[in-house]
Design a protein around this motif. Sequence first.
Motif, PDB file in Angstrom:
ATOM      1  N   VAL A 155     -53.896  -0.798  43.043  1.00 46.69           N
ATOM      2  CA  VAL A 155     -53.197  -1.670  42.101  1.00 46.69           C
ATOM      3  C   VAL A 155     -54.054  -1.867  40.856  1.00 46.69           C
ATOM      4  CG1 VAL A 155     -52.136  -3.941  41.762  1.00 46.69           C
ATOM      5  CG2 VAL A 155     -52.141  -2.906  44.044  1.00 46.69           C
ATOM      6  N   ASP A 156     -53.453  -1.665  39.699  1.00 46.43           N
ATOM      7  CA  ASP A 156     -54.064  -2.039  38.419  1.00 46.43           C
ATOM      8  C   ASP A 156     -53.210  -3.148  37.827  1.00 46.43           C
ATOM      9  OD1 ASP A 156     -56.037   0.075  38.342  1.00 46.43           O
ATOM     10  OD2 ASP A 156     -54.384   1.451  37.923  1.00 46.43           O
ATOM     11  N   GLN A 157     -53.835  -4.282  37.477  1.00 41.57           N
ATOM     12  CA  GLN A 157     -53.040  -5.346  36.853  1.00 41.57           C
ATOM     13  C   GLN A 157     -53.694  -5.762  35.542  1.00 41.57           C
ATOM     14  OE1 GLN A 157     -52.848  -8.610  39.658  1.00 41.57           O
ATOM     15  NE2 GLN A 157     -54.545  -9.664  38.679  1.00 41.57           N
ATOM     16  N   PHE A 158     -52.886  -6.338  34.649  1.00 38.72           N
ATOM     17  CA  PHE A 158     -53.428  -6.728  33.347  1.00 38.72           C
ATOM     18  C   PHE A 158     -52.677  -7.934  32.801  1.00 38.72           C
ATOM     19  CE2 PHE A 158     -49.776  -4.258  32.106  1.00 38.72           C
ATOM     20  CZ  PHE A 158     -49.323  -4.867  30.940  1.00 38.72           C
ATOM     21  N   ALA A 165     -56.216 -12.445  24.065  1.00 36.41           N
ATOM     22  CA  ALA A 165     -56.580 -12.248  25.475  1.00 36.41           C
ATOM     23  C   ALA A 165     -56.224 -10.825  25.901  1.00 36.41           C
ATOM     24  CB  ALA A 165     -55.839 -13.247  26.355  1.00 36.41           C
ATOM     25  N   VAL A 166     -57.184 -10.130  26.502  1.00 39.10           N
ATOM     26  CA  VAL A 166     -56.940  -8.813  27.095  1.00 39.10           C
ATOM     27  C   VAL A 166     -57.802  -8.731  28.347  1.00 39.10           C
ATOM     28  CG1 VAL A 166     -57.020  -6.318  26.847  1.00 39.10           C
ATOM     29  CG2 VAL A 166     -56.571  -7.709  24.842  1.00 39.10           C
ATOM     30  N   ARG A 167     -57.177  -8.654  29.510  1.00 39.13           N
ATOM     31  CA  ARG A 167     -57.976  -8.550  30.739  1.00 39.13           C
ATOM     32  C   ARG A 167     -57.243  -7.702  31.770  1.00 39.13           C
ATOM     33  NH1 ARG A 167     -58.526 -14.924  31.593  1.00 39.13           N
ATOM     34  NH2 ARG A 167     -60.292 -14.281  30.334  1.00 39.13           N
ATOM     35  N   SER A 168     -58.036  -7.039  32.604  1.00 33.91           N
ATOM     36  CA  SER A 168     -57.448  -6.168  33.629  1.00 33.91           C
ATOM     37  C   SER A 168     -58.404  -6.069  34.805  1.00 33.91           C
ATOM     38  CB  SER A 168     -57.183  -4.766  33.060  1.00 33.91           C
ATOM     39  OG  SER A 168     -58.390  -4.158  32.656  1.00 33.91           O
ATOM     40  N   ASP A 169     -57.859  -5.749  35.960  1.00 34.12           N
ATOM     41  CA  ASP A 169     -58.705  -5.389  37.100  1.00 34.12           C
ATOM     42  C   ASP A 169     -57.952  -4.408  37.996  1.00 34.12           C
ATOM     43  OD1 ASP A 169     -57.078  -6.897  38.856  1.00 34.12           O
ATOM     44  OD2 ASP A 169     -58.402  -8.634  38.837  1.00 34.12           O
ATOM     45  N   SER A 170     -58.697  -3.761  38.878  1.00 30.19           N
ATOM     46  CA  SER A 170     -58.145  -2.757  39.790  1.00 30.19           C
ATOM     47  C   SER A 170     -58.647  -3.038  41.194  1.00 30.19           C
ATOM     48  CB  SER A 170     -58.584  -1.348  39.374  1.00 30.19           C
ATOM     49  OG  SER A 170     -58.173  -1.065  38.056  1.00 30.19           O
ATOM     50  N   ARG A 171     -57.835  -2.697  42.169  1.00 32.16           N
ATOM     51  CA  ARG A 171     -58.263  -2.856  43.561  1.00 32.16           C
ATOM     52  C   ARG A 171     -57.511  -1.847  44.423  1.00 32.16           C
ATOM     53  NH1 ARG A 171     -55.197  -6.924  41.850  1.00 32.16           N
ATOM     54  NH2 ARG A 171     -53.273  -7.461  42.942  1.00 32.16           N
ATOM     55  N   SER A 172     -58.049  -1.587  45.587  1.00 34.33           N
ATOM     56  CA  SER A 172     -57.382  -0.670  46.517  1.00 34.33           C
ATOM     57  C   SER A 172     -57.590  -1.175  47.935  1.00 34.33           C
ATOM     58  CB  SER A 172     -57.960   0.740  46.385  1.00 34.33           C
ATOM     59  OG  SER A 172     -59.289   0.776  46.867  1.00 34.33           O
TER      60      SER A 172
END
Length: 447
Positions: A155-158, A165-172
Amino acid sequence: MSLNIQQVSASARQIATKLGISKFDLSGSTTDSVSVQVDRGEQKQVKASNRSGITVRVWNQDNTVGITSTTDVDDIGLELALKSAYEASFFGIKEHAPDFSPEATAPIADVQIEVGKTATVPQLIESLIDAEQKLLAKHKAIESVPYNGLSQQSVDQFYLNSDGAVRSDSRSYTSLYLYTKTEQEGKKPRSAGAFELSHSFAKLDVQKCIDEAAEKTISHLDYQKVPSGKYTIVFSPEAFLSLMGAFSNLFNAQNILDNQSLSTPESLGTQIASPLLSVADDALHPSNIGIETFDGEGTPTRRLNLIDKGVLSAFIHSAGTAKRMNTAPTGHANMGSKITVSPHFYHVSGGETADDRYNLDTAENVILIDDLSALHAGVQSLQGSFSLPFDGWVVDRGVKTSIEAATVAGDFRELLNSIVYVEPKEELTNSGVCPRIWVEGLSVTGE
């Protein structure tokens, strides 16, 4: 597929300027997933999907907001979504109109989120067939593993807005479940299951899942009826957290403002549970496979103590509920056609110490509940009551006897106040970290 967040941000600003939109935000994610199922050594089902979704909010000059969503993340899709949201803004609510989170540009937690390497579909199928065969070989009564699945997801979310504001993270994560069915002459079929979760396929403890499913299944073979009555109940971590989730309106600020909660704004600071119980919601807990560093409104997530030694100490908030209740958002908002609020990852722990006589090796005639069923039907979340079928055992001085069929009933608020022991050993489940919880005087109806 991974979104280029900076590119989406630049495109959104450019399109908004062209459309004369000065205030907007976008929240979205892309999810890649693949799952497999098997049946008696053969591949049964393979599913793969890639989903993208963006929720767009636009404010007009009167500061009313319009919301739309799109699965098209190219420039044409973004322009259409911004235009639609702008047109919808003129029909937006004026009372308690949504706004940016005051923390949408605040620093997010600096945590390492592990992103695992994905396995191939043949690897998943081979591993699941092997797990099925090993589980069937554990006992001659295990006739099949009708419900099973091995899946992996990334999953990539932003979040971004027109204030910068600009932010994102990724997880699996990779998950495995195995659920058995038994056949014995003269006996009812019995079932049991186990679930295992990891950041990656390589780190998934398949053998632990097999062993746990087998152990639970075998322990349910020699079942007995249980007399109806009041018992000391020991809830497994999974069972207690499923009840906590069913009554999460206790902490949910949106539910409270909508008068759909067991709490009121005045409930903060009151004793709602035994002093032995403390509960936090902690999206950043190191054991949480699905760590999220910000919510749908861009608010940083954090640890939030909900119950502190039995005292209700916090509610979970979005930016809107926080503003209405004159407090700060807590990082629990979900962006959609309506902003909703939900918990992330529970951490249940003991408050004060208790008498160590509460021990399954020495206790007499207590009921250990492993798993609760029918929560969608057996919970009256606004009355606080529940009546739920369960899988479990009568435990008498360390000897476990499976219960044929029974329901447990009570009032959740009374249950919280009837906790007599919180074991020190915490266990990881898919919805949080929790020890076994001992509760006195709950009604059990045998069938």
